[in-house]
Design a protein around this motif. Sequence first.
Motif, mmCIF file in Angstrom:
data_model
loop_
_atom_site.group_PDB
_atom_site.id
_atom_site.type_symbol
_atom_site.label_atom_id
_atom_site.label_comp_id
_atom_site.label_asym_id
_atom_site.label_seq_id
_atom_site.Cartn_x
_atom_site.Cartn_y
_atom_site.Cartn_z
ATOM 1 N N LEU A 640 0.803 -1.225 0.000
ATOM 2 C CA LEU A 640 0.000 0.000 0.000
ATOM 3 C C LEU A 640 0.842 1.284 0.000
ATOM 4 O O LEU A 640 0.547 2.211 -0.770
ATOM 5 N N LEU A 664 -3.940 -2.066 -6.531
ATOM 6 C CA LEU A 664 -4.719 -1.699 -5.366
ATOM 7 C C LEU A 664 -6.069 -2.411 -5.368
ATOM 8 O O LEU A 664 -6.526 -2.911 -4.328
ATOM 9 N N ILE A 683 -7.077 4.822 1.710
ATOM 10 C CA ILE A 683 -7.050 4.583 0.262
ATOM 11 C C ILE A 683 -7.704 5.706 -0.532
ATOM 12 O O ILE A 683 -7.147 6.213 -1.514
#
Length: 1053
Positions: A640, A664, A683
Amino acid sequence: MDHAVFNTLTDTLSQDANVRMAAELHLKELQTNPEFPISLSKLALARECDLSPRHSAAVLLKSYVDSQWSEKSPKFRGPEPPTETKAIVRNLILTGLSDPTTRIRTACAYVVSKIAHLDWPDSWSNLLDVLVHHLKSGTTDEVHGSMRVLAEFVSKDISHVQLPVIAPVLFPELLRILKSEQAYSHATRSRCASIFRHAVEMLFTIKDEHPEDVKTYLTPIFADWNDAFLAILNKRTTDSPEIEVAEWGLKAEILKCINMSTAGFPKLTGPYVMPVLSAVWQDIVQLRPRYLRESVNSNPESTWNTYQDSDGDNIGFESLLFVQFEFIQSACRRVKLTKNAFIGEDGQSGIIHELVWSALNYMQMTDEQAESWNADPNQFIADEEDDSCSFNVRIAALDILLTLVDNYESRTLQTLSLSVNQVMTDSLNDKANGLPGWWKAQESSLLAVGLMAEDICDAIKNGESSPINVAALFDHVVLANLSAHDIPFLQGRSFIFASQFAPILPVNLAAQYVSAAVDAILNAQSAVVKVSALKALNNFNQYLNKEYLAPHQRAILQGIAPLIEITTEETLTLIFRTLSTTSKIDEQVTAEYESILGPLVMECWTKYPAEHLMAPTVMDFFETLASNPFMNPALSARALPVLLNMISVEYPDKPMMAAAIDLLAALIRGGPSPLLPGSIAQILPNVMSVLLTLEDRDILQSGQECLKVVIQKDLRQVVEWREPTSGKTGLELLLQFIAKLLDPSQSESAALFVGDLISKLIKKGGDLISPILPELLNAVTIRLVDAKLPSFIQPLLMVFAHLCIDQHEVVINFLSGLTVQGRSGLDVVLSTWLMNHADFQGLYSQKVSAVALTKVFALSDPRVLAIQVKGDMIITTSSRRVTRSKAKNTPNQYTVTTVPVKIIKLLCTDLTNKIEEEYAGELDSEEEDDDSGDEYEDDEQNEEPVDETPIGRHTSGAVQNSAKGTSVRDQYAFLSDYLESQGRPLDYFDAAEDEADVLDTDVLNDPIYQMDMKDFLVNFFQQCIQQNSPAFAECVAELSEVQKQTLSALLEN
């Protein structure tokens, strides 16, 4: 000017770099002079001068023609010479075609070809007359030079329009030269065949639109040309190596022409197939020992693989074998013509035994290949993959074997079994006699039998006897070869062979071979063996139960991962495939190696973000790891930060950013549902900032897919999160992005998946999105008005289709209240939906659309009944042929009908297609072994009218079959049979089904996905028939005869 050009060109050949540089600059100044091309022509033709400046002048003249001769040239930069200068140059350079020096003659021919391409016929109308005159009465040199020009001329500048002028004068002279063995070189005669081939190819491309040209220009002369070809093919010189290799070049060119003619005009070539087959077959048999002696087991003094013809052109011997093998395959497919030649009248003779034996010989690895592959394992993988772009004699021989199996399976496998037994015996004798290449025949035999593994395994599992004694090969060959460390190619082939037969391996052998493959990966010294063991493991992972592989999983992961650091792209692809399959054996074991696999996959992804072979392979492996619930948390923690750093407005590499969004999405898809607290806050800021700011198509497409996964996993967390700066919720930002995609100024390709995103939002949103749903549907309806791309339109329509299944009345009421550009929203949606339903892609979408349409039909709403839509295409009754070009320029016209009638027609066609799919599947299984057909039957004498039936799922196979002679009554009969029996459920996915649908759990859990569409439609129509409503009766009256008969069969049941 002449002296200036001569001196300057001479200086360009000087060894002094300063002199050369000054001369090259001076040449650029001279090129602007109108006399420059004349001086170049004179120098090129000055026989008293040295060869080097003459040849340089001719080459420079060719470059001058490209860049300055005419504005028609794609490389033109000017200035263009005067018309008078051009005329002088054309006359001068033509005389160069008779120059006694081959290099000058050839260079002049290229110049003539370049000028002809730009000037003929408008400014050089007599060129063809001059060239043909040279052929008729010129010297040998003039004939050679003119042939060089004609070879370029016919392939690039002649069209069917010039055929009436060219064919009668050119073809007879070409045939005369081809047959004049004593007068002309093999190279010159080869060009006759090449020119004729280009003419045949041109006639083939126009035969549909101009069939009369074939009758006029090809049919009358074809017999004479083929007789000449046969005479040459049957000639074999053995006492002169120079003439022998020149013959090979001529035969290769002739066979190219024959192969082109056979493919394009099968009826015309039918009488010549057997005589040509006989000639080609004799060559293949005669050349085989020499190929084995000088290529497979190379002779250092051998020069036969490549040679130069009289023009100085390199021609490889392999090129002759390629065209010979191509003809053999073509002849093999023409079963009606050649069956007796291949297997004899008794089915037990013919050339098939010798042909299989020859194929095994030609399949043997050459010393050159072995040396190359040992030095570069990546090249070994590239050349030996099933979908390899490489082509060589080994692959060409394999193709022959596969063609024989396709057409004479039983006889070929019997013969292969006998040949392989003989190979094994002979190779062991050669080994005993100390021959170093003894192993090559064994390797090619294992390769050949391995190609048949799937069919042999199926036969054995079904209790049938195997045509090849595989057990004996394992007992006496394969097992022993697994320890043949000094012969890596044979050892490696044995690993692959064993894995190809994994489905039928006994338990003890399966474990033994897996263990040996793992040991080879860890300990083998040869890269070839390691690569072969990797291939074997891929097969073992595919065919064997996990219990055989689980004990070795840790060793495989530990052994393969370090190989990535020392390999290149081809090997990496194989390694990642093996890692991916191995990682699925036991996900908990795989998770133990996240510290190795995580950095490895991220490093390779950043190294190959857009490489067309590696990027998808790495992505597949990443998705495998991300979908592992035991590994996903650790992999997410690692990946991430890297991905979010790239998903930023300031990040310069846009393709890399799109790929990062894809990764992702994979991480989110493999994560928990709902997502861990705080995931959206981590995110979404980066993702939404990029999607709302940038206009890059790939980024926007990847973003839509990513957001769809986010909504699937945890929409509530999206709704609850607020962007700190603006204070907007995640849902508000999501709707802002959707509005951006639906804006008419946005390209349809960039917004390709917005319909899927909206459908997912509606499905998962429930009460959360109720307040904004009308606005959302309004925006979709407006965007549909001007939408063009079917792939963009379908997802937008599916938004309404999904809603209609459970809320059809609400949807109808809502759309009826909308007005878009003077039309009701209901008109916009239904007209677009019914026009595109037949072409929907993906089995799930087809099912949803069909179910939704039945709901709309059953509602019998007056507002729906009032809408008129496109009906059937109007087929012209004109007797004139419609060519493809005319069809393209003439818009199709349609009748007008009502929505209910259109729905019934579409659903009836869907039902017909489903029934015929089942019927066709049974026919395929019944006829797959039928050798009676000849795929080369054609009707080349008649114009083929364009099929005016629209292409799509709505095309009725029954109509097509009846057009081929099957009676309509027979077609209806089989429909009735299937309706009575209710057929069988389809157990396969539609070929066009989106992979995303298969990964979407909402889709997999939807009862519509699981339903049998044929059964559903049968039930729907039976209910309509039983209810016997006037509305349905009116619809039936509008159906075609085929559709009426389908429903009639239903009524009888």
